[in-house]
Design an enzyme around this catalytic site. Structure first.
Site, PDB file in Angstrom:
ATOM      1  N   ASN A 155       0.805  -1.233   0.000  1.00 56.31           N
ATOM      2  CA  ASN A 155       0.000   0.000   0.000  1.00 56.31           C
ATOM      3  C   ASN A 155       0.836   1.281   0.000  1.00 56.31           C
ATOM      4  O   ASN A 155       0.458   2.265  -0.622  1.00 56.31           O
ATOM      5  CB  ASN A 155      -1.000  -0.007   1.167  1.00 56.31           C
ATOM      6  CG  ASN A 155      -0.322  -0.075   2.497  1.00 56.31           C
ATOM      7  OD1 ASN A 155       0.745  -0.664   2.649  1.00 56.31           O
ATOM      8  ND2 ASN A 155      -0.920   0.552   3.481  1.00 56.31           N
ATOM      9  N   GLU A 253       3.776  -5.199  12.302  1.00 50.93           N
ATOM     10  CA  GLU A 253       2.849  -4.059  12.141  1.00 50.93           C
ATOM     11  C   GLU A 253       1.717  -4.535  11.249  1.00 50.93           C
ATOM     12  O   GLU A 253       1.924  -4.766  10.054  1.00 50.93           O
ATOM     13  CB  GLU A 253       3.572  -2.883  11.477  1.00 50.93           C
ATOM     14  CG  GLU A 253       4.693  -2.276  12.300  1.00 50.93           C
ATOM     15  CD  GLU A 253       4.205  -1.525  13.516  1.00 50.93           C
ATOM     16  OE1 GLU A 253       2.982  -1.273  13.629  1.00 50.93           O
ATOM     17  OE2 GLU A 253       5.031  -1.201  14.374  1.00 50.93           O
ATOM     18  N   CYS A 287      -3.319   1.320   6.516  1.00 48.26           N
ATOM     19  CA  CYS A 287      -3.702   0.574   7.725  1.00 48.26           C
ATOM     20  C   CYS A 287      -4.382   1.490   8.740  1.00 48.26           C
ATOM     21  O   CYS A 287      -5.122   1.020   9.599  1.00 48.26           O
ATOM     22  CB  CYS A 287      -2.473  -0.064   8.335  1.00 48.26           C
ATOM     23  SG  CYS A 287      -1.165   1.136   8.654  1.00 48.26           S
ATOM     24  N   GLU A 468       7.408   1.023  16.254  1.00 49.11           N
ATOM     25  CA  GLU A 468       8.490   1.611  15.467  1.00 49.11           C
ATOM     26  C   GLU A 468       8.567   3.097  15.803  1.00 49.11           C
ATOM     27  O   GLU A 468       7.543   3.703  16.109  1.00 49.11           O
ATOM     28  CB  GLU A 468       8.224   1.407  13.970  1.00 49.11           C
ATOM     29  CG  GLU A 468       8.248  -0.062  13.557  1.00 49.11           C
ATOM     30  CD  GLU A 468       7.910  -0.330  12.089  1.00 49.11           C
ATOM     31  OE1 GLU A 468       8.573  -1.157  11.473  1.00 49.11           O
ATOM     32  OE2 GLU A 468       6.961   0.296  11.572  1.00 49.11           O
TER      33      GLU A 468
HETATM   34  P1  NAD Z   1       0.323  -9.448   3.179  1.00 47.94           P
HETATM   35  O1  NAD Z   1       0.435  -9.943   4.577  1.00 47.94           O
HETATM   36  O2  NAD Z   1      -0.404 -10.263   2.191  1.00 47.94           O
HETATM   37  O3  NAD Z   1       1.776  -9.218   2.562  1.00 47.94           O
HETATM   38  C1  NAD Z   1       2.748  -8.393   3.181  1.00 47.94           C
HETATM   39  C2  NAD Z   1       4.120  -8.854   2.756  1.00 47.94           C
HETATM   40  O4  NAD Z   1       4.326 -10.154   3.283  1.00 47.94           O
HETATM   41  C3  NAD Z   1       4.320  -8.962   1.249  1.00 47.94           C
HETATM   42  O5  NAD Z   1       5.639  -8.598   0.933  1.00 47.94           O
HETATM   43  C4  NAD Z   1       4.093 -10.440   0.993  1.00 47.94           C
HETATM   44  O6  NAD Z   1       4.743 -10.928  -0.156  1.00 47.94           O
HETATM   45  C5  NAD Z   1       4.709 -11.044   2.246  1.00 47.94           C
HETATM   46  N1  NAD Z   1       4.213 -12.384   2.577  1.00 47.94           N
HETATM   47  C6  NAD Z   1       3.023 -12.940   2.271  1.00 47.94           C
HETATM   48  N2  NAD Z   1       2.964 -14.210   2.728  1.00 47.94           N
HETATM   49  C7  NAD Z   1       4.147 -14.451   3.354  1.00 47.94           C
HETATM   50  C8  NAD Z   1       4.683 -15.563   4.027  1.00 47.94           C
HETATM   51  N3  NAD Z   1       4.006 -16.700   4.142  1.00 47.94           N
HETATM   52  N4  NAD Z   1       5.927 -15.471   4.563  1.00 47.94           N
HETATM   53  C9  NAD Z   1       6.626 -14.329   4.457  1.00 47.94           C
HETATM   54  N5  NAD Z   1       6.176 -13.232   3.810  1.00 47.94           N
HETATM   55  C10 NAD Z   1       4.949 -13.281   3.274  1.00 47.94           C
HETATM   56  O7  NAD Z   1      -0.258  -7.980   3.292  1.00 47.94           O
HETATM   57  P2  NAD Z   1      -0.617  -7.005   2.084  1.00 47.94           P
HETATM   58  O8  NAD Z   1      -1.886  -7.484   1.494  1.00 47.94           O
HETATM   59  O9  NAD Z   1       0.588  -6.813   1.235  1.00 47.94           O
HETATM   60  O10 NAD Z   1      -0.833  -5.627   2.858  1.00 47.94           O
HETATM   61  C11 NAD Z   1      -2.023  -5.249   3.431  1.00 47.94           C
HETATM   62  C12 NAD Z   1      -1.987  -5.453   4.931  1.00 47.94           C
HETATM   63  O11 NAD Z   1      -0.902  -4.730   5.497  1.00 47.94           O
HETATM   64  C13 NAD Z   1      -3.235  -4.915   5.599  1.00 47.94           C
HETATM   65  O12 NAD Z   1      -3.655  -5.822   6.593  1.00 47.94           O
HETATM   66  C14 NAD Z   1      -2.745  -3.627   6.245  1.00 47.94           C
HETATM   67  O13 NAD Z   1      -3.490  -3.196   7.330  1.00 47.94           O
HETATM   68  C15 NAD Z   1      -1.367  -4.014   6.643  1.00 47.94           C
HETATM   69  N6  NAD Z   1      -0.545  -2.823   6.874  1.00 47.94           N
HETATM   70  C16 NAD Z   1      -0.182  -2.516   8.161  1.00 47.94           C
HETATM   71  C17 NAD Z   1       0.569  -1.363   8.416  1.00 47.94           C
HETATM   72  C18 NAD Z   1       1.009  -1.004   9.797  1.00 47.94           C
HETATM   73  O14 NAD Z   1       1.939  -0.214   9.918  1.00 47.94           O
HETATM   74  N7  NAD Z   1       0.393  -1.508  10.852  1.00 47.94           N
HETATM   75  C19 NAD Z   1       0.943  -0.553   7.354  1.00 47.94           C
HETATM   76  C20 NAD Z   1       0.546  -0.887   6.067  1.00 47.94           C
HETATM   77  C21 NAD Z   1      -0.202  -2.035   5.840  1.00 47.94           C
END
Ligand code: NAD
Length: 487
Positions: A155, A253, A287, A468
């Site tokens: 995002n 996060e 998020c 963080e």
């Molecule tokens: P996601 O969990 O699908 O993917 C995040 C990252 O993890 C990607 O790089 C993905 O390739 C990797 N990943 C996926 N499966 C994995 C595995 N089994 N092992 C290791 N890595 C893996 O999330 P997304 O769809 O990319 O992002 C959206 C989510 O991120 C939402 O839930 C959002 O709220 C959250 N988010 C949180 C924050 C925060 O600071 N709290 C900030 C931005 C987004």
């Protein structure tokens, strides 16, 4: 073949070199739905190579003084800033966000991340205590942990990855970073600046690819003692399982289901535009976006009318249109997921006041295959509905009435997430009282998204583990040791 030659093709960056990969993934332009880029589909082999490079670079980098590392980070910040226009264009095309947001938020914040940690690393001190009756002095020292594994979502691509790379390398670690396979382009562009900035080979290694393949190889690697992850809660669960046998240090996060609490004494002139922005900025794909709006009954009808009017003014357009407030969602699958929530709300008897299925999108013909949807407001919905419980992560927000302060606090806290909340009231006592009782790592009162990078950022409950920020990131990316000297 001719078509694939025309595509932008990214390469991994390992040990200071760009390296091709055996296979590639397609990456789509969200505003058209067309494939425009190929991303390395890396796996264990690439992680092994990156670990070797990061291991070799660690002794040299970790023994540099904070001042020397700080200078390198400052140079990288300057180079990123000089490429702001180009990076913003690329981020907007790759992610679907508006060019305006990429120019004013994503890339400037990536620059700021390096400047910020370049400065803060110069100002840490350690602790010392004395036990004169035993003739002892105790003090602490900190040291970088080693090879840091960094994984980020789609995002805020460059923004969130640099928020991890900067504190990790400032503290003397070497890193292996994996951006989302959906948004890899700006990270790859940053790699082209690393050598010029003076980042030694092997200090920053970037491997591209999917979570299950390359992400898991990184998380499972025994020589990577620390994982900093931003993404969804189910992925975090998997990362915790894979890390458990190695007792890795984790920073997680995760998602949110963030409430806005709007009291009858709120300044609606400020509250309404800010709440439209907090609900729909970056297509609702932040998020910290608001997705549950609780409004005190006495002002509910007035709020709803004005909020829907303001939402209809939130312009959906092609990402390159500087007047657009909102671009395209990240992928077809995500667009379908977001739409499925609206369908379920409808089936439960909720009302869709504007947006999806109610109003019409107006896009140029070329973009009609893109992943666009209108900002959507749902009402007459129960707190138990999945739209009020689950993270939708799209331009959808629910508005519901409440009676009392006590009631709204209970309802706001009734979800598994605890990332952020906003409170709108002109009663100072209430603002402090309510902010204190909300289960959220961040509470904004009478504003949204004003960030102070010195202070902790992160969520409670299923929104994450750890924080963080200056102190928190420094503590996470270093190991502390207590030393006792008897004299
Ligand atoms: P996601 O969990 O699908 O993917 C995040 C990252 O993890 C990607 O790089 C993905 O390739 C990797 N990943 C996926 N499966 C994995 C595995 N089994 N092992 C290791 N890595 C893996 O999330 P997304 O769809 O990319 O992002 C959206 C989510 O991120 C939402 O839930 C959002 O709220 C959250 N988010 C949180 C924050 C925060 O600071 N709290 C900030 C931005 C987004």
């Amino acid at each position: 073949m001719a078509a694939s030659r025309a595509l932008l093709t990214l390469e991994n960056f390992i040990g200071g070199k760009f390296l091709p990969c055996n296979s590639y993934l397609n990456s789509y332009d969200p505003s058209t739905g067309e494939v425009y880029c190929r991303v390395p589909d890396s796996g264990k082999e690439e992680i092994e190579a990156a670990v070797e490079a990061a291991r070799a670079a660690f002794p040299g980098w970790s023994s540099r003084s904070p001042q020397e590392r700080s200078q390198v980070l400052h140079r990288l910040a300057d180079l990123l800033e000089q490429s702001l226009e180009e990076l913003a264009q690329a981020e907007s095309k790759d992610q679907g966000k508006t060019i305006t947001l990429a120019k004013t938020m994503d890339i400037p914040r990536s620059v700021q991340n390096f400047r910020f940690f370049a400065s803060s690393i110069l100002h840490h001190t350690s602790e010392c205590t004395q036990m004169d009756h035993l003739g002892c002095l105790h003090y602490t020292v900190r040291a970088p942990v080693g090879i840091a594994g960094l994984i980020s979502p789609w995002n805020l691509p460059l923004y969130l990855l640099t928020w991890k790379i900067a504190p990790a390398i400032a503290a003397g670690n070497t890193v292996i970073a994996k951006p989302s396979e959906l948004t890899s382009v700006t990270t790859w562009m940053m790699c082209r600046l690393l050598e010029k900035a003076g980042v030694p080979a092997g200090v920053v290694n970037i491997v591209f690819g999917t979570g299950p393949q390359v992400g898991e190889a990184l998380v499972s690697h025994p020589e990577v003692p620390l994982i900093s992850f931003t993404g969804s809660q189910p992925t975090a669960e998997r990362i915790m399982q894979l890390s458990a046998p190695h007792c890795k240090k984790l920073s997680l996060e995760l998602g949110g289901k963030n409430p806005a609490l709007i009291f009858e004494d709120a300044n609606l002139e400020e509250c309404i535009p800010t709440t439209v922005r907090s609900s729909f900025a970056n297509q609702g794909e932040i998020c910290l976006c608001t997705s549950r709006i609780f409004v005190q009954k006495s002002i509910y009808n007035e709020f709803l009318k004005r909020f829907v009017e303001a939402t209809r003014m939130w312009k959906v357009g092609v990402p390159s249109d500087p007047s657009a407030n909102m671009g395209a969602l990240i992928s077809k699958a995500h667009l379908e997921k977001v739409r499925s929530y609206i369908k379920r709300a409808r089936m439960e008897g909720a009302q869709i006041l504007c947006g999806e299925g109610v109003d019409n999108l107006n896009l140029p013909p070329r973009n009609q295959t893109g992943y666009f949807m209108l900002p959507t407001v749902i009402t007459d919905i129960k707190d138990e509905s999945c739209c009020m419980k689950e993270e939708i992560f799209g331009p959808v927000t629910c508005v519901v009435p409440f009676d009392s302060e006590e009631e709204v606090i209970q309802r706001a806290n009734s979800v598994k997430y605890g990332l952020a909340a906003t409170v709108w009231s002109s009663n100072v006592g209430r603002v402090h009282r309510v902010a204190k009782r909300l289960q959220a790592g961040l509470v904004w009162t009478n504003c949204w998204l004003i960030r102070e990078l010195n202070l902790p950022f992160g969520g409670m409950k299923s929104s994450g583990v750890g924080r963080e920020g200056v102190k928190d990131s420094y503590e996470f990316f270093t190991e502390i040791k207590t030393i006792t000297v008897k004299h």
